[in-house]
Design an enzyme around this catalytic site. Sequence first.
Site, PDB file in Angstrom:
ATOM      1  N   ASN A 212      41.989  25.067  41.091  1.00 20.64           N
ATOM      2  CA  ASN A 212      40.975  25.611  40.189  1.00 20.64           C
ATOM      3  C   ASN A 212      39.954  24.529  39.860  1.00 20.64           C
ATOM      4  O   ASN A 212      40.068  23.393  40.331  1.00 20.64           O
ATOM      5  CB  ASN A 212      41.631  26.190  38.927  1.00 20.64           C
ATOM      6  CG  ASN A 212      42.440  25.138  38.205  1.00 20.64           C
ATOM      7  OD1 ASN A 212      41.927  24.117  37.797  1.00 20.64           O
ATOM      8  ND2 ASN A 212      43.745  25.389  38.077  1.00 20.64           N
ATOM      9  N   ASP A 288      48.933  29.709  37.807  1.00 20.85           N
ATOM     10  CA  ASP A 288      49.873  30.760  37.399  1.00 20.85           C
ATOM     11  C   ASP A 288      50.574  31.363  38.605  1.00 20.85           C
ATOM     12  O   ASP A 288      51.638  31.952  38.482  1.00 20.85           O
ATOM     13  CB  ASP A 288      49.124  31.861  36.644  1.00 20.85           C
ATOM     14  CG  ASP A 288      48.554  31.330  35.338  1.00 20.85           C
ATOM     15  OD1 ASP A 288      49.279  30.593  34.651  1.00 20.85           O
ATOM     16  OD2 ASP A 288      47.382  31.634  35.027  1.00 20.85           O
ATOM     17  N   LYS A 297      50.156  25.632  60.368  1.00 21.71           N
ATOM     18  CA  LYS A 297      48.823  26.061  59.977  1.00 21.71           C
ATOM     19  C   LYS A 297      48.647  27.544  60.340  1.00 21.71           C
ATOM     20  O   LYS A 297      48.956  27.945  61.483  1.00 21.71           O
ATOM     21  CB  LYS A 297      47.774  25.215  60.707  1.00 21.71           C
ATOM     22  CG  LYS A 297      46.377  25.516  60.252  1.00 21.71           C
ATOM     23  CD  LYS A 297      45.354  24.717  61.009  1.00 21.71           C
ATOM     24  CE  LYS A 297      43.966  25.255  60.705  1.00 21.71           C
ATOM     25  NZ  LYS A 297      42.984  24.864  61.680  1.00 21.71           N
ATOM     26  N   PHE A 330      46.648  25.039  25.296  1.00 22.68           N
ATOM     27  CA  PHE A 330      45.230  25.348  25.454  1.00 22.68           C
ATOM     28  C   PHE A 330      45.063  26.792  25.884  1.00 22.68           C
ATOM     29  O   PHE A 330      45.928  27.345  26.579  1.00 22.68           O
ATOM     30  CB  PHE A 330      44.577  24.415  26.484  1.00 22.68           C
ATOM     31  CG  PHE A 330      44.112  23.133  25.871  1.00 22.68           C
ATOM     32  CD1 PHE A 330      45.026  22.185  25.447  1.00 22.68           C
ATOM     33  CD2 PHE A 330      42.762  22.874  25.691  1.00 22.68           C
ATOM     34  CE1 PHE A 330      44.616  21.007  24.850  1.00 22.68           C
ATOM     35  CE2 PHE A 330      42.333  21.699  25.099  1.00 22.68           C
ATOM     36  CZ  PHE A 330      43.255  20.760  24.682  1.00 22.68           C
ATOM     37  N   LYS A 344      48.885  33.572  22.302  1.00 21.44           N
ATOM     38  CA  LYS A 344      49.510  32.428  22.995  1.00 21.44           C
ATOM     39  C   LYS A 344      50.282  31.562  22.015  1.00 21.44           C
ATOM     40  O   LYS A 344      51.395  31.106  22.294  1.00 21.44           O
ATOM     41  CB  LYS A 344      48.407  31.615  23.668  1.00 21.44           C
ATOM     42  CG  LYS A 344      48.751  31.231  25.077  1.00 21.44           C
ATOM     43  CD  LYS A 344      47.526  30.889  25.866  1.00 21.44           C
ATOM     44  CE  LYS A 344      46.877  32.146  26.427  1.00 21.44           C
ATOM     45  NZ  LYS A 344      45.729  31.864  27.272  1.00 21.44           N
ATOM     46  N   LYS A 348      54.165  31.430  22.955  1.00 21.91           N
ATOM     47  CA  LYS A 348      54.662  30.162  23.502  1.00 21.91           C
ATOM     48  C   LYS A 348      55.224  29.246  22.411  1.00 21.91           C
ATOM     49  O   LYS A 348      55.548  28.101  22.672  1.00 21.91           O
ATOM     50  CB  LYS A 348      53.562  29.464  24.296  1.00 21.91           C
ATOM     51  CG  LYS A 348      53.027  30.312  25.454  1.00 21.91           C
ATOM     52  CD  LYS A 348      52.261  29.528  26.483  1.00 21.91           C
ATOM     53  CE  LYS A 348      51.696  30.468  27.539  1.00 21.91           C
ATOM     54  NZ  LYS A 348      51.180  29.798  28.723  1.00 21.91           N
TER      55      LYS A 348
HETATM   56  O1  C5P Z   1      49.080  31.660  29.443  1.00 22.87           O
HETATM   57  P1  C5P Z   1      48.030  30.692  29.788  1.00 22.87           P
HETATM   58  O2  C5P Z   1      48.133  30.135  31.168  1.00 22.87           O
HETATM   59  O3  C5P Z   1      46.647  31.121  29.507  1.00 22.87           O
HETATM   60  O4  C5P Z   1      48.291  29.470  28.756  1.00 22.87           O
HETATM   61  C1  C5P Z   1      47.604  28.265  28.808  1.00 22.87           C
HETATM   62  C2  C5P Z   1      48.456  27.158  28.289  1.00 22.87           C
HETATM   63  O5  C5P Z   1      49.730  27.213  28.918  1.00 22.87           O
HETATM   64  C3  C5P Z   1      47.879  25.806  28.619  1.00 22.87           C
HETATM   65  O6  C5P Z   1      48.228  24.907  27.576  1.00 22.87           O
HETATM   66  C4  C5P Z   1      48.555  25.462  29.924  1.00 22.87           C
HETATM   67  O7  C5P Z   1      48.602  24.053  30.125  1.00 22.87           O
HETATM   68  C5  C5P Z   1      49.928  26.077  29.754  1.00 22.87           C
HETATM   69  N1  C5P Z   1      50.557  26.548  30.987  1.00 22.87           N
HETATM   70  C6  C5P Z   1      51.818  26.114  31.314  1.00 22.87           C
HETATM   71  N2  C5P Z   1      52.423  26.535  32.469  1.00 22.87           N
HETATM   72  C7  C5P Z   1      51.815  27.410  33.285  1.00 22.87           C
HETATM   73  C8  C5P Z   1      50.553  27.901  32.958  1.00 22.87           C
HETATM   74  C9  C5P Z   1      49.936  27.447  31.801  1.00 22.87           C
HETATM   75  O8  C5P Z   1      52.380  25.319  30.571  1.00 22.87           O
HETATM   76  N3  C5P Z   1      52.435  27.782  34.402  1.00 22.87           N
END
Ligand code: C5P
Length: 407
Positions: A212, A288, A297, A330, A344, A348
């Site tokens: 990204n 994600d 390849k 974040f 979030k 979380k």
């Molecule tokens: O759910 P979302 O991806 O939007 O949440 C963002 C937060 O979760 C950020 O702090 C990111 O660093 C963390 N994150 C994580 N593990 C993932 C995806 C996002 O800890 N696989």
Amino acid sequence: MKSLLEGKHITICVTGGIAAYKAAALASFLKKKKAEVHIILTKNAARFVSAITFKSLTGNPVITKMFDSSSFIPHISIAQLSDLILVAPATANVIAKAANGIADDMVSTTLLSSTAPKIIVPAMNTAMYENPITQHNLKKLINFGFDVMEPDSGEMACGTSGKGRFPEINRIYGKIIQTLSAKQVTPLSNKKILITAGGTIEDIDPVRYISNRSSGQTAFAFAEAFIATGAKVHIIAGHVSERALDNFTSKFGTNDITMIRSAADMKKAVDENFEECDMLFMCAAVADYKPNYSNHKIKKADGSLSLELSRTEDILQNIKNDSNKIIVGFAAETDNIEEYALKKLEKKNLDFVIANKVCGNESAIGGECSSLILFAKDKKEQIIFPYLPKTENAFKVVEKIGELIKD
Ligand code: C5P
């Protein structure tokens, strides 16, 4: 923004080596950071660079003599006035004097009479620097509480090559920040902050990947703000821009950075270092989804290609926080920022969530600026930080978090 050095009285003792001219650039740099810069020149340094140069750059009179009747601030000596004293460049001679308590000129007398933190920036011929006498004197100074910087290596003015060059200004600036912050007591003093930075790379095959646009700038800006507040940082960095990485490492070196590649690597590194930290600051744009990796390849063929993606593990959500460490997440959102950020926070189990916009004119992604909203667990606090350089907002947010965790 209130610069870290704003209003700080920094005295640079310039001693007589060829690198004395680099002290002029250092003085100018610190002045731009809004410090009040004072210069003491030894007799020999004044042969390399004139007092007028320093006076023009700093806007302050330059001290060249011990008994100067035109003392510029009556009753307050430079020793008392200084928040920090740098000896830059420091010759073997001044190092020997300072290590042995000799006070026979304005520089050595100031060093002996001031209780301000002191940074020695040695710069000299390699043989002089490596001479056991100089090394012994430097160790003595460290034992007496001085901060001593390592010189850079490379080609020397005398034509030889080795250790002894005046360090890059950014590295001196990093040392100044660390030295000054160590002297202040803040709610974050000596706290260990584990910060994740940048995006992750999810490999498709040996030559292709998904990632990204995260540059890591936000994370490095926060890391610098934490350091300036007296905290210790450990950064776990994924895919970051070279510029952002260089900017940070030129000030603080590479010791506190672990480089990783994928979301799975990041999870492993966070898990391994979590126990050690007081706060997890999860700034990274972790992927994600990841593709199923092909060892070969993938050959192009006519028609379209579909990639099947599977979920990566959510690092934040799965962290075992048995000892109640502070967890900051974040939320990078294109819309419904507040609603998603609050969800979030709850889902979380975070102490804080920092939300930023990643679309439109004020997008935080990849650029130098961002606007942020800080949400705290109890939801009473919702603080908006308007669109400003990431470095400025990082300092403000860190200061606020410090205040909130103190209560
Ligand atoms: O759910 P979302 O991806 O939007 O949440 C963002 C937060 O979760 C950020 O702090 C990111 O660093 C963390 N994150 C994580 N593990 C993932 C995806 C996002 O800890 N696989």
